[in-house]
Motif scaffolding. Structure first.
Motif, PDB file in Angstrom:
ATOM      1  N   PHE A  36       0.822  -1.212   0.000  1.00 10.24           N
ATOM      2  CA  PHE A  36       0.000   0.000   0.000  1.00 10.24           C
ATOM      3  C   PHE A  36       0.859   1.266   0.000  1.00 10.24           C
ATOM      4  N   VAL A  37       1.970   1.223   0.702  1.00 10.29           N
ATOM      5  CA  VAL A  37       2.875   2.380   0.712  1.00 10.29           C
ATOM      6  C   VAL A  37       3.394   2.647  -0.696  1.00 10.29           C
ATOM      7  N   ASP A  38       3.777   1.580  -1.395  1.00  9.86           N
ATOM      8  CA  ASP A  38       4.266   1.741  -2.761  1.00  9.86           C
ATOM      9  C   ASP A  38       3.179   2.283  -3.682  1.00  9.86           C
ATOM     10  N   ILE A  39       1.969   1.772  -3.545  1.00  8.85           N
ATOM     11  CA  ILE A  39       0.871   2.235  -4.398  1.00  8.85           C
ATOM     12  C   ILE A  39       0.613   3.718  -4.175  1.00  8.85           C
ATOM     13  N   PHE A  40       0.596   4.134  -2.927  1.00  8.90           N
ATOM     14  CA  PHE A  40       0.375   5.543  -2.617  1.00  8.90           C
ATOM     15  C   PHE A  40       1.430   6.410  -3.304  1.00  8.90           C
ATOM     16  N   ARG A  41       2.678   6.050  -3.147  1.00 10.09           N
ATOM     17  CA  ARG A  41       3.777   6.844  -3.706  1.00 10.09           C
ATOM     18  C   ARG A  41       3.726   6.842  -5.243  1.00 10.09           C
ATOM     19  N   MET A  42       3.532   5.671  -5.831  1.00 10.06           N
ATOM     20  CA  MET A  42       3.530   5.561  -7.287  1.00 10.06           C
ATOM     21  C   MET A  42       2.326   6.267  -7.906  1.00 10.06           C
ATOM     22  N   ALA A  43       1.178   6.188  -7.245  1.00  8.37           N
ATOM     23  CA  ALA A  43      -0.010   6.880  -7.747  1.00  8.37           C
ATOM     24  C   ALA A  43       0.204   8.388  -7.734  1.00  8.37           C
ATOM     25  N   ASP A  44       0.829   8.885  -6.693  1.00 11.10           N
ATOM     26  CA  ASP A  44       1.143  10.311  -6.636  1.00 11.10           C
ATOM     27  C   ASP A  44       2.045  10.709  -7.794  1.00 11.10           C
ATOM     28  N   GLN A  45       3.096   9.948  -8.006  1.00 13.99           N
ATOM     29  CA  GLN A  45       4.066  10.297  -9.038  1.00 13.99           C
ATOM     30  C   GLN A  45       3.489  10.195 -10.443  1.00 13.99           C
ATOM     31  N   ALA A  46       2.401   9.424 -10.604  1.00 18.90           N
ATOM     32  CA  ALA A  46       1.746   9.302 -11.904  1.00 18.90           C
ATOM     33  C   ALA A  46       0.589  10.288 -12.061  1.00 18.90           C
ATOM     34  N   GLY A  47       0.387  11.168 -11.070  1.00 18.50           N
ATOM     35  CA  GLY A  47      -0.693  12.147 -11.146  1.00 18.50           C
ATOM     36  C   GLY A  47      -2.068  11.554 -10.947  1.00 18.50           C
ATOM     37  N   LEU A  48      -2.158  10.489 -10.148  1.00 13.37           N
ATOM     38  CA  LEU A  48      -3.408   9.752 -10.006  1.00 13.37           C
ATOM     39  C   LEU A  48      -4.059   9.905  -8.639  1.00 13.37           C
ATOM     40  N   LEU A  49      -3.582  10.861  -7.840  1.00 11.36           N
ATOM     41  CA  LEU A  49      -4.263  11.209  -6.591  1.00 11.36           C
ATOM     42  C   LEU A  49      -4.989  12.524  -6.847  1.00 11.36           C
ATOM     43  N   ARG A  50      -6.285  12.442  -7.090  1.00 12.52           N
ATOM     44  CA  ARG A  50      -7.010  13.607  -7.621  1.00 12.52           C
ATOM     45  C   ARG A  50      -7.172  14.735  -6.609  1.00 12.52           C
ATOM     46  N   ASP A  51      -7.156  14.405  -5.323  1.00 10.19           N
ATOM     47  CA  ASP A  51      -7.200  15.411  -4.258  1.00 10.19           C
ATOM     48  C   ASP A  51      -6.067  15.071  -3.299  1.00 10.19           C
ATOM     49  N   PRO A  52      -4.886  15.646  -3.494  1.00 16.22           N
ATOM     50  CA  PRO A  52      -3.719  15.242  -2.708  1.00 16.22           C
ATOM     51  C   PRO A  52      -3.917  15.355  -1.205  1.00 16.22           C
ATOM     52  N   GLU A  53      -4.597  16.392  -0.754  1.00 11.84           N
ATOM     53  CA  GLU A  53      -4.804  16.538   0.689  1.00 11.84           C
ATOM     54  C   GLU A  53      -5.679  15.424   1.243  1.00 11.84           C
ATOM     55  N   LEU A  54      -6.746  15.085   0.535  1.00  6.03           N
ATOM     56  CA  LEU A  54      -7.599  13.978   0.976  1.00  6.03           C
ATOM     57  C   LEU A  54      -6.808  12.682   0.978  1.00  6.03           C
ATOM     58  N   ALA A  55      -6.046  12.435  -0.088  1.00 10.50           N
ATOM     59  CA  ALA A  55      -5.278  11.196  -0.174  1.00 10.50           C
ATOM     60  C   ALA A  55      -4.257  11.099   0.956  1.00 10.50           C
ATOM     61  N   ALA A  56      -3.576  12.203   1.258  1.00  4.80           N
ATOM     62  CA  ALA A  56      -2.595  12.193   2.339  1.00  4.80           C
ATOM     63  C   ALA A  56      -3.265  11.952   3.679  1.00  4.80           C
ATOM     64  N   SER A  57      -4.432  12.576   3.883  1.00  2.00           N
ATOM     65  CA  SER A  57      -5.164  12.381   5.133  1.00  2.00           C
ATOM     66  C   SER A  57      -5.576  10.926   5.307  1.00  2.00           C
ATOM     67  N   ARG A  58      -6.077  10.335   4.240  1.00  2.00           N
ATOM     68  CA  ARG A  58      -6.518   8.944   4.335  1.00  2.00           C
ATOM     69  C   ARG A  58      -5.327   8.001   4.492  1.00  2.00           C
ATOM     70  N   MET A  59      -4.210   8.336   3.882  1.00  2.51           N
ATOM     71  CA  MET A  59      -3.033   7.500   4.044  1.00  2.51           C
ATOM     72  C   MET A  59      -2.546   7.550   5.486  1.00  2.51           C
ATOM     73  N   ARG A  60      -2.618   8.716   6.112  1.00  3.66           N
ATOM     74  CA  ARG A  60      -2.242   8.802   7.532  1.00  3.66           C
ATOM     75  C   ARG A  60      -3.157   7.918   8.380  1.00  3.66           C
ATOM     76  N   GLN A  61      -4.455   7.953   8.101  1.00  2.84           N
ATOM     77  CA  GLN A  61      -5.388   7.095   8.836  1.00  2.84           C
ATOM     78  C   GLN A  61      -5.016   5.620   8.662  1.00  2.84           C
ATOM     79  N   PHE A  62      -4.699   5.260   7.435  1.00  2.00           N
ATOM     80  CA  PHE A  62      -4.362   3.881   7.125  1.00  2.00           C
ATOM     81  C   PHE A  62      -3.085   3.465   7.849  1.00  2.00           C
ATOM     82  N   LEU A  63      -2.100   4.313   7.839  1.00  2.00           N
ATOM     83  CA  LEU A  63      -0.840   4.008   8.533  1.00  2.00           C
ATOM     84  C   LEU A  63      -1.048   3.892  10.046  1.00  2.00           C
TER      85      LEU A  63
END
Length: 387
Positions: A353-380
């Protein structure tokens, strides 16, 4: 805040700042020059008080809304396929409901919808004869066609279990295709996606298996729109593509090499029926628009950063790729939770999941970066990671 700390496989935390520029989700500027389907996932109902072993329940509203989103991007829908956990939590009864509801939700649009037709209402362990398999296929053929649906004829675990020779496959497919009211898409799914399909077409030799599939097509060419092969072997796809009748399309199911296969070569190209298009839909839509406008290099440039992500999502054990697809849908706010049918949200380790998060960001596939970062923190935090 789009800064957070990501753990490595030893639990060490490293600062990470989101850096990608999200692709906009918008209707394509022109019609695509490839026939393109996204195999779409389903959204589970997280409040259903049912055991994961039962499969679970579907959140129909969220599931259908995701299909509308894909359709707005110009992507056709391959419904009730393995991306939707067909045979891994999604029952035939729910599959048929899903097929019917998707057709209603997208009625009046020009979006093509083809739906998975198989034998998954049978327990392969109880099947004894080819007639059992044929009857099961025909039951689903009739149900889907009665609802106005077009068919993707999926590989059958039951057939793989009882068939002894390539002729057994030819017999079953000949009978089933004769019942099709419109040309169908055949689906050859490799055992990396489903181990129960090892030796499909009656042989472990993939070249010989290809020849059996080509014979199935040759015997019923007017009944076949195309074939999707999911073997994660680009050369085998290219070789088979060049052997197909002119009227039969090759649909790539290669989630490792899709850009070059869709772009094609001097002899031809593949169309697409891909699970990864669920996860990379905005980028795919922009890329396909560029290809249709004659800019092949931009098509490749857009999709190139998505390939490492796709290869990680579909890495072994490949049959659990749906977990990565749904994780991205949750990160992107398409659903309010990360719960899957049959509890499949638990089928991958934290580093995945950590890799997917990072790779999705680098491919421009996190449409709302703040939401994605917030949810990733919850997941971690759920995994004991604080930082």
């Amino acid at each position: 805040m789009t800064d957070l700390k990501l753990p490595d496989t030893a639990g060490r935390l490293t600062p990470y700042s989101l850096q990608g520029t999200p692709w906009t989700a918008q209707a394509p500027a022109c019609a695509f020059n490839r026939v393109v389907f996204s195999a779409a996932h389903v959204v589970a109902d997280p409040f259903a008080d049912v055991a994961p072993s039962s499969g679970g329940k579907i959140d129909w509203e969220a599931t259908l809304q995701y299909r509308r989103y894909l359709a707005e991007l110009g992507l056709g829908i391959a419904e009730a396929m393995d991306t939707a956990q067909r045979g891994m939590g999604l029952s035939w009864a729910d599959s048929l409901t899903l097929i019917r509801e998707t057709q209603k939700a997208l009625s009046g649009t020009n979006v093509p919808i083809y739906s998975g037709c198989g034998t998954d209402h049978l327990d392969p362990a109880t099947v004894r004869t080819l007639d059992d398999v044929t009857a099961a296929y025909l039951e689903q053929v009739d149900a889907i066609q009665h609802s106005g649906g077009r068919l993707i004829l999926m590989a059958s675990r039951a057939l793989a279990r009882v068939a002894k020779t390539p002729d057994d496959y030819l017999k079953v497919y000949r009978t089933v295709l004769a019942r099709a009211e419109h040309p169908v898409v055949l689906h050859w799914l490799g055992d990396m996606f489903d181990p129960a399909l090892a030796g499909y077409w009656g042989t472990d030799d993939l070249t010989a298996a290809r020849d059996v599939a080509l014979q199935v097509i040759a015997e019923s060419t007017s009944k076949v729109d195309g074939i999707k092969i999911s073997l994660l072997d680009k050369q085998r796809e290219i070789d088979m593509r060049r052997m197909l009748p002119a009227s039969v399309k090759m649909y790539t199911g290669d989630d490792f090499n899709y850009p070059e296969l869709i772009a094609g070569d001097e002899v031809g190209y593949s169309h697409a029926l891909l699970g990864i298009f669920d996860a990379i839909a905005p980028a795919a839509s922009h890329a396909l628009t560029a290809l249709a406008q004659g800019d092949k290099q931009r098509f490749l440039d857009i999709l190139e950063p998505t390939v490492p992500l796709s290869r990680r999502i579909f890495g072994a054990p490949t049959q659990f790729y749906k977990t990565g697809v749904v994780f991205l849908a949750w990160l992107n706010g398409h659903q309010s939770h990360f719960v899957m049918l049959a509890g499949h949200q638990a089928m991958r380790p934290l580093p995945y999941f950590v890799d997917i998060f990072r790779m999705a960001d680098q491919a421009g596939l996190l449409r709302d970066p703040e939401l994605a970062a917030s949810r990733m923190r919850q997941f971690l935090a759920l995994h004991g990671v604080q930082g």
